[in-house]
Design an enzyme around this catalytic site. Structure first.
Site, PDB file in Angstrom:
ATOM      1  N   SER A  72      77.321 -34.318  44.102  1.00  0.00           N
ATOM      2  CA  SER A  72      76.984 -35.566  43.423  1.00  0.00           C
ATOM      3  C   SER A  72      75.473 -35.630  43.212  1.00  0.00           C
ATOM      4  O   SER A  72      74.692 -35.097  44.024  1.00  0.00           O
ATOM      5  CB  SER A  72      77.437 -36.764  44.265  1.00  0.00           C
ATOM      6  OG  SER A  72      76.844 -37.955  43.792  1.00  0.00           O
ATOM      7  N   GLY A 129      35.313 -46.570  14.066  1.00  0.00           N
ATOM      8  CA  GLY A 129      36.407 -46.347  13.127  1.00  0.00           C
ATOM      9  C   GLY A 129      36.153 -45.252  12.121  1.00  0.00           C
ATOM     10  O   GLY A 129      36.981 -44.355  11.926  1.00  0.00           O
ATOM     11  N   ASP A 172      24.641 -40.162  23.488  1.00  0.00           N
ATOM     12  CA  ASP A 172      25.728 -41.133  23.642  1.00  0.00           C
ATOM     13  C   ASP A 172      26.192 -41.106  25.091  1.00  0.00           C
ATOM     14  O   ASP A 172      27.013 -40.287  25.484  1.00  0.00           O
ATOM     15  CB  ASP A 172      26.890 -40.796  22.698  1.00  0.00           C
ATOM     16  CG  ASP A 172      27.957 -41.886  22.695  1.00  0.00           C
ATOM     17  OD1 ASP A 172      27.977 -42.687  23.646  1.00  0.00           O
ATOM     18  OD2 ASP A 172      28.767 -41.928  21.752  1.00  0.00           O
ATOM     19  N   HIS A 227      33.278 -41.217  28.374  1.00  0.00           N
ATOM     20  CA  HIS A 227      33.349 -39.783  28.109  1.00  0.00           C
ATOM     21  C   HIS A 227      33.079 -38.912  29.340  1.00  0.00           C
ATOM     22  O   HIS A 227      33.091 -37.687  29.227  1.00  0.00           O
ATOM     23  CB  HIS A 227      32.362 -39.414  26.996  1.00  0.00           C
ATOM     24  CG  HIS A 227      32.535 -40.244  25.759  1.00  0.00           C
ATOM     25  ND1 HIS A 227      33.659 -40.173  24.976  1.00  0.00           N
ATOM     26  CD2 HIS A 227      31.734 -41.184  25.190  1.00  0.00           C
ATOM     27  CE1 HIS A 227      33.542 -41.027  23.969  1.00  0.00           C
ATOM     28  NE2 HIS A 227      32.394 -41.648  24.075  1.00  0.00           N
ATOM     29  N   ILE A 251      37.571 -39.080  27.386  1.00  0.00           N
ATOM     30  CA  ILE A 251      37.853 -38.540  26.059  1.00  0.00           C
ATOM     31  C   ILE A 251      36.591 -37.951  25.445  1.00  0.00           C
ATOM     32  O   ILE A 251      35.476 -38.260  25.849  1.00  0.00           O
ATOM     33  CB  ILE A 251      38.445 -39.605  25.121  1.00  0.00           C
ATOM     34  CG1 ILE A 251      37.445 -40.757  24.906  1.00  0.00           C
ATOM     35  CG2 ILE A 251      39.756 -40.132  25.665  1.00  0.00           C
ATOM     36  CD1 ILE A 251      37.888 -41.771  23.865  1.00  0.00           C
ATOM     37  N   GLY A 269      34.018 -39.098  19.402  1.00  0.00           N
ATOM     38  CA  GLY A 269      34.457 -38.899  18.021  1.00  0.00           C
ATOM     39  C   GLY A 269      33.434 -38.132  17.214  1.00  0.00           C
ATOM     40  O   GLY A 269      33.781 -37.267  16.400  1.00  0.00           O
ATOM     41  N   PHE A 322      38.121 -41.733  12.133  1.00  0.00           N
ATOM     42  CA  PHE A 322      38.548 -41.295  13.459  1.00  0.00           C
ATOM     43  C   PHE A 322      39.938 -41.865  13.728  1.00  0.00           C
ATOM     44  O   PHE A 322      40.120 -43.083  13.786  1.00  0.00           O
ATOM     45  CB  PHE A 322      37.554 -41.747  14.524  1.00  0.00           C
ATOM     46  CG  PHE A 322      36.171 -41.193  14.310  1.00  0.00           C
ATOM     47  CD1 PHE A 322      35.925 -39.842  14.466  1.00  0.00           C
ATOM     48  CD2 PHE A 322      35.126 -42.019  13.919  1.00  0.00           C
ATOM     49  CE1 PHE A 322      34.659 -39.317  14.259  1.00  0.00           C
ATOM     50  CE2 PHE A 322      33.859 -41.509  13.711  1.00  0.00           C
ATOM     51  CZ  PHE A 322      33.621 -40.153  13.874  1.00  0.00           C
TER      52      PHE A 322
END
Length: 703
Positions: A41, A374, A477, A482, A497, A500, A530
């Protein structure tokens, strides 16, 4: 290698037979596979895993498909037994098997887990309250397992299949059972379990050869109370249409993203006081037409960016350039005769000016921590200096209301002295700052353009390093998103991450190399949107299409197939046809006598020299800072030659030196290495070949 578990019960959970498991095991073995049956089972999860370990020594994949039973009843007729047997088999069984396998997967740093849900769990279905609850419970279990397993490379996904089986043969016509073959589900499971598949924590519907991915969607909602005011049912009623309005809906992917809106709501309530029940604004931008007029066109900041050759080199390394590629040397070595800045370096001096003034705009209530980059546009008017001082002036070009957020268009003009060097337009999206009644589009915006609908003309792949973001942030940056895992988690990301603009730099240099031969004078402008984040260590795949002087491109993450940059293009300047060069002729150069003597020696023993050297050397001799003469020593072709003018075929090594310094080297007044390091002797191409030439000249051409 597979362990096949099946109790062989009927669709109500009665009886028991080994025939179902044995049949599939025999099919696998007949096709050359290795399979072992198990008849325990699923509530005996430890026994199932033990069988796998004894048979194969490890366990890599768990596919929780247990639950080929139904106890369908209308809700009020479901007995305790009907409820319990469904939950024990479908939900508890999957939990127990997964838990038994967990530590083995954790220790080996690899595991793939599949949970099997159902459309009944996702959407509900009459007469299946017990089954629906268990199947949606599996999705919640899968989502949490995916989060906890991520750092151990254990991925967990959920499928909601429609397939013919013992479970459906009593409720589906036979022709549908035949059409919804399990063979139309298995390939999805195989892909999700593959070691190269990065998918994690996702839900898929699958059947009949079709696959679709599902996600949550949430309306923007509405604030229904004011500061120090009670929340009333009447206020809920009055806002109900807005609560249920899915225009500009968000798509939260994590608890962090889910609760962000609550934090925003609390901030708005505290900052705005009593909220009018007739207000249509759910964002954090409150602008009158007067405020709007005063903001648009306002200068944000003027910043001076001072730099040496170090910054362009550091930037080039940050966007993936390497000394392993000879074409990259002109961007990495300040001693190169062609040393220059990558065109995309133009965003670096501009970004500081852009960020400085945004948070302090009167009349504009925005949260800089809710900002997303963006889109980006960069136009160059001349090649960027490799060192010096640049002045950037930023202004608000426009502000747009996108409903779920506000978009600020920021123009930045960058000058070297009085000369305009480049222009940037940053498109910044502020989450939750929309809904103030502003316009949605602007004629001032630099728009993206979709690529042609045909296969790309060129594709270049770059593997980013685990430290790519750590390296790129040194260009200015410094966002913690990041580099700091805990800060990234607050933003809803499983790990830090990549910037961009780092992905932007990768793509820009690929276009420059592929379609402009790395000639920075030909790079005119670039525009990108992006689309998705990139994690350091992933592979960037730049796909490019040439349409006249415009190069359309998009950048995908190779491991996931998702676009990181979309709607992008680079405008290039056409290459100029260079007229055939006449040999330079300048009277009175002492070096002419040296090359004539070398030529005489080459005519005598050229065959021997060609065998030893096998290279073409070009010499550019200068006088008073200007090129005065060119000589070529060809020790590669035929029996060798020495002639005036540039190399007739490509030169392996090119030397640039003044007539006076050349004579000092020849007469051994100056050491060649010392001349090179002092900048008097410049070498382009294969520097190591110059040592071979020096040896030959010493042996055969003493003057």
């Amino acid at each position: 290698k597979e362990i096949l578990n099946d109790l062989g019960v009927d669709f109500k959970g009665s009886g028991k037979s080994s025939s179902a498991a044995d049949k599939v095991v025999n099919e696998i073995r007949a096709k050359g596979g290795k399979a072992v049956p198990n008849y325990d089972s699923v509530e005996d999860g430890e026994k199932l895993v033990k069988t796998a370990l004894e048979a194969f020594g490890r366990i890599d994949i768990v596919i929780n498909n247990a639950g080929l039973i139904l106890r369908d009843r209308s809700f009020v007729r479901i007995s305790d037994e009907d409820w319990d047997i469904i939950h024990r088999t479908h939900l508890r069984g999957s939990f127990l098997v997964t838990r038994a396998a967990w530590n083995h997967m954790k220790n080996q740093k690899f595991g793939r887990i599949i949970m099997t849900s159902s459309a009944a769990g996702i959407y509900g279905n009459f007469g299946q309250a017990n089954y629906s609850a268990a199947k949606l419970g599996l999705l919640g279990l899968s989502n949490t397992v995916a989060i906890e397993g991520r750092k151990y490379n254990i991925h967990c996904n959920t499928i909601a299949p429609t397939a013919g089986s013992r479970l459906t043969q009593t409720v589906m016509p036979q022709d549908l059972v035949d059409a919804f073959k399990p063979e139309y589900v298995a390939p999805l499971v195989l892909w999700l379990c593959h070691e190269s598949c990065a998918e994690n924590g996702s839900l898929f519907e699958v059947g009949a050869g079709w696959i679709g991915k599902l996600r949550w969607e949430r309306s923007l909602g509405a604030i229904v109370r004011g500061k120090n005011q009670p929340m009333t049912p009447e206020a809920v009623r009055d806002k109900w249409e807005k609560v249920c309005d899915f225009d500009n809906a968000s798509k939260p992917r994590s608890i962090q993203e889910s609760i962000t809106v609550l934090n925003d709501a609390l901030s708005q309530i505290e900052s705005q006081g009593n909220v009018s029940m007739n207000s249509t604004s759910s964002g954090s931008v409150v602008l009158s037409s007067g405020d709007m007029a005063s903001i648009i066109g306002r200068e944000l900041a003027t910043n001076v960016y001072k730099y040496t050759h170090l910054e362009p080199i550091l930037y080039a390394l940050g966007v993936g350039m390497s000394s392993k590629d000879p074409d990259h040397l002109k961007f990495l070595f300040e001693g190169s005769e062609e040393f220059c800045c990558l065109p995309s370096f133009g965003v670096i001096p501009a970004q500081t000016s852009m960020f400085d003034g945004v948070p302090s705009l009167p009349g504009l209530n925005i949260d800089i921590t809710k900002m997303l980059h963006g889109e980006q546009y960069l136009e160059l008017y001349k090649p960027l200096p490799t060192s010096g001082q640049l002045t950037s002036v930023s202004t608000i070009a426009d502000i747009l209301d996108k409903g779920s957020g506000a978009v600020l268009l920021i123009d930045v003009n960058t000058y070297c002295g009085k000369d305009l060097v480049c222009y940037n337009q940053f498109s910044l999206f502020f989450i939750g700052a929309g809904g103030f009644g502003g316009k949605r589009t602007s004629e001032k915006a630099k728009v993206t353009v979709n690529p042609p609908k045909r296969p790309p003309d060129a594709v270049i792949s770059d593997v980013t390093t685990a430290d790519q973001a750590a390296l790129y942030r040194l260009s200015g940056d410094w966002n913690f998103l990041h580099i700091d895992p805990s800060f990234a988690a607050l933003g809803g990301f499983q790990k830090p991450i990549l910037h961009g603009l780092c992905t932007f730099g990768f793509a820009a240099r690929n276009v420059l190399k592929q379609f402009a031969n790395n000639d920075v004078n030909r790079f005119k402008a670039i525009k990108v949107r992006f689309a998705k984040p990139v994690f350091p260590g992933q592979t960037l795949q730049t796909e490019m299409w040439k349409e006249g002087n415009r190069i359309h491109f998009q950048t995908k993450v190779k491991e996931t197939g998702e676009a990181a940059i979309s709607g992008a293009y680079v405008d290039i300047v056409p290459a100029l046809d260079k007229p055939a060069q006449e040999p330079l002729k300048t009277a009175g150069l002492q070096s002419d006598l040296v090359f004539e003597e070398i030529g005489r020696r080459v005519r005598e023993i050229g065959n021997e020299l060609v065998k030893k050297v096998n290279a073409v050397f070009q010499w550019d001799i200068t006088k008073d800072g200007k090129k005065a003469m060119q000589w070529t020593i060809d020790l590669k072709n035929g029996s060798g030659a020495v002639y005036q003018g540039p190399a007739r075929s490509s030169a392996d090594t090119t030397f640039t030196v003044s007539d006076e310094d050349f004579m000092d080297v020849v007469q051994q007044k100056t050491n060649p290495q010392k001349a090179f390091f002092s900048g008097k002797l410049k070498v382009k191409g294969n520097i190591m070949l110059s040592q071979k030439l020096e040896m030959i000249l010493k042996d055969y051409a003493k003057l």
